[in-house]
Design a protein around this motif. Sequence first.
Motif, PDB file in Angstrom:
ATOM      1  N   GLY A  80     -37.579 -62.695 -56.881  1.00 27.17           N
ATOM      2  CA  GLY A  80     -37.220 -62.228 -55.366  1.00 27.17           C
ATOM      3  C   GLY A  80     -38.317 -62.947 -54.476  1.00 27.17           C
ATOM      4  O   GLY A  80     -39.388 -63.527 -55.056  1.00 27.17           O
ATOM      5  N   GLU A  81     -38.038 -63.312 -53.286  1.00 30.67           N
ATOM      6  CA  GLU A  81     -38.980 -63.855 -52.399  1.00 30.67           C
ATOM      7  C   GLU A  81     -40.414 -63.443 -52.478  1.00 30.67           C
ATOM      8  O   GLU A  81     -41.379 -64.108 -52.752  1.00 30.67           O
ATOM      9  CB  GLU A  81     -38.618 -64.028 -51.162  1.00 30.67           C
ATOM     10  CG  GLU A  81     -39.294 -64.814 -49.922  1.00 30.67           C
ATOM     11  CD  GLU A  81     -39.465 -66.489 -50.718  1.00 30.67           C
ATOM     12  OE1 GLU A  81     -40.536 -67.002 -50.396  1.00 30.67           O
ATOM     13  OE2 GLU A  81     -38.564 -66.900 -51.224  1.00 30.67           O
ATOM     14  N   GLU A  82     -40.418 -62.155 -52.474  1.00 32.28           N
ATOM     15  CA  GLU A  82     -41.870 -61.589 -52.572  1.00 32.28           C
ATOM     16  C   GLU A  82     -42.464 -61.688 -53.456  1.00 32.28           C
ATOM     17  O   GLU A  82     -43.944 -61.982 -53.883  1.00 32.28           O
ATOM     18  CB  GLU A  82     -41.700 -59.983 -52.156  1.00 32.28           C
ATOM     19  CG  GLU A  82     -43.090 -59.333 -51.861  1.00 32.28           C
ATOM     20  CD  GLU A  82     -42.782 -57.714 -51.583  1.00 32.28           C
ATOM     21  OE1 GLU A  82     -43.880 -57.054 -51.691  1.00 32.28           O
ATOM     22  OE2 GLU A  82     -41.801 -57.389 -51.150  1.00 32.28           O
ATOM     23  N   ALA A  83     -42.100 -61.679 -54.698  1.00 36.22           N
ATOM     24  CA  ALA A  83     -42.623 -61.656 -56.086  1.00 36.22           C
ATOM     25  C   ALA A  83     -42.797 -63.223 -56.402  1.00 36.22           C
ATOM     26  O   ALA A  83     -43.829 -63.382 -56.859  1.00 36.22           O
ATOM     27  CB  ALA A  83     -41.473 -61.377 -57.456  1.00 36.22           C
ATOM     28  N   LEU A  84     -41.927 -64.270 -55.752  1.00 36.30           N
ATOM     29  CA  LEU A  84     -42.234 -65.551 -56.081  1.00 36.30           C
ATOM     30  C   LEU A  84     -43.672 -65.879 -55.118  1.00 36.30           C
ATOM     31  O   LEU A  84     -44.387 -66.791 -55.593  1.00 36.30           O
ATOM     32  CB  LEU A  84     -41.295 -66.491 -55.374  1.00 36.30           C
ATOM     33  CG  LEU A  84     -40.091 -66.848 -56.207  1.00 36.30           C
ATOM     34  CD1 LEU A  84     -38.808 -67.608 -55.801  1.00 36.30           C
ATOM     35  CD2 LEU A  84     -40.624 -67.567 -57.518  1.00 36.30           C
ATOM     36  N   GLN A  85     -43.991 -65.215 -53.904  1.00 39.91           N
ATOM     37  CA  GLN A  85     -45.081 -65.547 -53.359  1.00 39.91           C
ATOM     38  C   GLN A  85     -46.287 -65.204 -54.218  1.00 39.91           C
ATOM     39  O   GLN A  85     -47.334 -65.700 -54.004  1.00 39.91           O
ATOM     40  CB  GLN A  85     -44.933 -64.669 -52.174  1.00 39.91           C
ATOM     41  CG  GLN A  85     -43.900 -65.275 -51.117  1.00 39.91           C
ATOM     42  CD  GLN A  85     -44.441 -66.729 -50.576  1.00 39.91           C
ATOM     43  OE1 GLN A  85     -45.500 -67.171 -50.689  1.00 39.91           O
ATOM     44  NE2 GLN A  85     -43.561 -67.320 -49.809  1.00 39.91           N
ATOM     45  N   GLN A  86     -45.968 -63.945 -54.795  1.00 34.45           N
ATOM     46  CA  GLN A  86     -47.251 -63.543 -55.746  1.00 34.45           C
ATOM     47  C   GLN A  86     -47.427 -64.335 -57.013  1.00 34.45           C
ATOM     48  O   GLN A  86     -48.565 -64.846 -57.221  1.00 34.45           O
ATOM     49  CB  GLN A  86     -46.926 -62.202 -56.423  1.00 34.45           C
ATOM     50  CG  GLN A  86     -46.785 -61.118 -55.286  1.00 34.45           C
ATOM     51  CD  GLN A  86     -46.319 -59.720 -56.039  1.00 34.45           C
ATOM     52  OE1 GLN A  86     -46.660 -59.493 -57.301  1.00 34.45           O
ATOM     53  NE2 GLN A  86     -45.534 -58.943 -55.314  1.00 34.45           N
ATOM     54  N   VAL A  87     -46.551 -65.252 -57.370  1.00 36.09           N
ATOM     55  CA  VAL A  87     -46.636 -66.165 -58.535  1.00 36.09           C
ATOM     56  C   VAL A  87     -47.474 -67.383 -57.899  1.00 36.09           C
ATOM     57  O   VAL A  87     -48.311 -67.854 -58.406  1.00 36.09           O
ATOM     58  CB  VAL A  87     -45.188 -66.520 -59.248  1.00 36.09           C
ATOM     59  CG1 VAL A  87     -45.284 -67.710 -59.908  1.00 36.09           C
ATOM     60  CG2 VAL A  87     -44.716 -65.407 -59.861  1.00 36.09           C
ATOM     61  N   ARG A  88     -46.890 -67.908 -56.585  1.00 37.00           N
ATOM     62  CA  ARG A  88     -47.319 -69.140 -55.957  1.00 37.00           C
ATOM     63  C   ARG A  88     -49.134 -68.798 -55.956  1.00 37.00           C
ATOM     64  O   ARG A  88     -49.678 -69.807 -55.826  1.00 37.00           O
ATOM     65  CB  ARG A  88     -46.716 -69.438 -54.740  1.00 37.00           C
ATOM     66  CG  ARG A  88     -45.353 -69.724 -54.849  1.00 37.00           C
ATOM     67  CD  ARG A  88     -44.826 -70.463 -53.612  1.00 37.00           C
ATOM     68  NE  ARG A  88     -43.298 -70.636 -53.788  1.00 37.00           N
ATOM     69  CZ  ARG A  88     -42.608 -69.733 -53.175  1.00 37.00           C
ATOM     70  NH1 ARG A  88     -42.865 -68.703 -52.511  1.00 37.00           N
ATOM     71  NH2 ARG A  88     -41.191 -70.041 -53.290  1.00 37.00           N
ATOM     72  N   ALA A  89     -49.397 -67.635 -55.591  1.00 26.63           N
ATOM     73  CA  ALA A  89     -50.746 -67.344 -55.345  1.00 26.63           C
ATOM     74  C   ALA A  89     -51.704 -67.515 -56.320  1.00 26.63           C
ATOM     75  O   ALA A  89     -52.871 -67.982 -55.984  1.00 26.63           O
ATOM     76  CB  ALA A  89     -50.944 -65.783 -54.602  1.00 26.63           C
TER      77      ALA A  89
END
Length: 815
Positions: free
Chosen positions: A11-20
């Motif tokens: 999901g979008e929120e989890a993808l943001q964590q990956v990108r971080a």
Amino acid sequence: MSLWAKAQHLGEEALQQVRAAYGDHFPIEVRHFLAGWLEEKMWPDFDPENPSYEHYAAELVQAMINELENKASTMANTDELFLVKMKLNDSITMFKTRYANNNLALVRIIKHCLSSDLKIVQQYESASASRMMEHQQQIIQPQQQPQMMHNLGSALEATNAEITTQIEYLRSRTQKTAEDCRHIEQQQESFAIKYHECTKVNAQLQHLATQPRTPINLAAEAKWKQQKELLENMLSQFVASVLQMRLQLSDQLKETISLLNALQMRVLDEELIHWKREQQLAGNGASHVQTNLDSIQDWCDALAELVWTNRQQVKEAERLAAKLALEPPGFVNILPNLLNQATQMLSSLVTSTFIIEKQPPQVMKTNTRFSSTVRLLVGGKLNVHMNPPQVKVSIISESQANSLLKNDKNVKGDSSGEILNNTGSMEYHQATRQLSVSFRNMQLKKIKRAEKKGTESVMDEKFALLFQSQFNVGGGELVFQVWTLSLPVVVIVHGNQEPHAWATVTWDNAFAEAGRPPFTVPEKVPWHAVAEALNMKFKSSTGRALTEDNLRFLGEKAFRAGNSNIQDYSSMLLTWAQFCKEPLQERNFTFWEWFYSVMKVTREHLRGPWTDGSILGFVRKKQAEEMISSCPLGTFLLRFSDSELGGVVIAWYGNQGNGPAVSMLHPFTSKDFSIRSLGDRLSDLQYLTTLYPDTPKDNAFSKYYNPFRDNQPPQKNGYVMPVLVTHVPGWDRLPNGMPSYPSTPQNMFQPQSPEGSVRDTPSVVSGVENPASYLSAEYEYDYMGQDLPAMDENAPIDLNSFNFSDFMPQNYKQE
């Protein structure tokens, strides 16, 4: 599916964590185009913290750069790929310049990124699975969904995955240090061989020194000196290499033991303590995930194996050091401290995992059989079962428990009572890998009580069962004295002490704090915490939770706030005295006694209707009158009596001829329901037609009716059993004017039940609430299948010719 492929579906929120996790230090574009290669090459047993891996890391980084160059060179020069290709080339240049002299740093960064990806994907998958289970549970059984979600939450699964990953990492480190130990031993053996050769060369040179200085001897001496120099250079290299490997091994063992200690503290101080807290709340009715204990055992078994193995490796390192004494100036030997630390960790692990799997009853009656089970979570891996431990059980007081926690060794032999069948041997069950012992026939014969202070009673006094044993580990190398305490136990000698004893236990289970001195609890707690405990207890006992209105009613009663306008009691503090010591206003019983009696009668006699939602229960008398006075005639509801412990009142709206009015039937108690059930009593009162607000009575209660059968055959003893029928004098007609009991015989010889004033039931003898406000129900006997003879009502009656015992119920006849 690869890890990166799974990450792309987050999901979008989890993808943001990956990108971080990515950036200039390691671009996400490189992760994307080398996903498969990176996941294959970044092995878990590669330790970027170990300087000896620097050469290996350089090869790995160069191989990655080569892969990246190949990937960039194969990309077409299109507009879509131009920027991507440029980014990859920039990354290649950055890797070559920034990490040229520190390849291990780049490997460390890449491993961190991959580890972060794995953790986020696992958490997302666990959450998705939980949402699916939640959806299924809503379809199957919506009323149980909150509790089921508590049990099936994703937190447990994420924790399991995280701890398992850490264990695997520590296992790989342990395997690596085992290989290092073997390598050091091989090096030392090679050193010994070379040293022996050097010794022989020195002996040869010493021999030549005593010989004549002939050309031949001089040539031989030169040759031997050259060989000696070569051997000494080799020995110097061996010494430097062995010293370096020993230092690295010590550092690796130190770090592994430190990581093991951190993980062990998490498992014991968080996960196991949390399980024990859940077990204590289960005493109040909370759901307890027993299978979680098996997961904790898996973790503890793995920790025991790893701690023991690392302890053995420390001892092996000490043996190797003693075999070849090489201590450079300023050297500090940390191995003895590591050995002590590992031994202490093993002791903590063994003593902390000796737990009570099945608690003894917390309200314990003397001379009554009870059971309990204790278990050692590390018994299999440490081979404790090879010498089956004996477990002994005793009962100790609160003061003795406090002394025990202060390491008073004398307490372990003390006891506050005598327990029969209190010893057993632990057995190992191969299928479940569990080492445990079950005490099935224990019995408390006598108890020694402490002196009471003030208003204390025997039901306030807490005891605990003390389980003691001794475990041998490593073939007797280590011996551990272990013990564990049960949850607090209240000892009673009579059933009438049970309600107050359960108040003590409920308060302790709900409000005990972690690490408390035995068995202290707060004197006052916020109402929202009390309400949560009462709701948990009531739901477990009766099958349906309390509503917000029910809890507000209980708050009003507990705080004696009947005439106040308080709407929210959640932040108000309720004292222990208000809970179960001080009587309610104008009553001779406490709040807890009232609540406990309501819960008991509901559990034993009203569970079905309560679960159906057919019993409102927690409604004040005045409120009940207001609720049904605007309803059609024949509407009724069921409420718990304020004045009668465990009493259930039928309130209904009817017309006896003097105009419509609300009437209250005298409370029925457990004793009444043991004689005739609630369903049958409602069936008897046929003028009750509608359950508030608009449910036909038969729709709600017909499944609880026990219809009588005509022409019932006599029993084996020749008697015909009567049927008790609930009858309210003056209320024998339906709202339409029809008799409510058209088939009930109406003649002077039919025996009647005693008047309400002399009925031997608790509901009648209570004189706290005005009896005139209730109508009393009488019982009529219907002799089924037996026709009474006709008689001339005008004929004279000779009472001397009658045998009145023939007209008495069976249970009043003299045999």
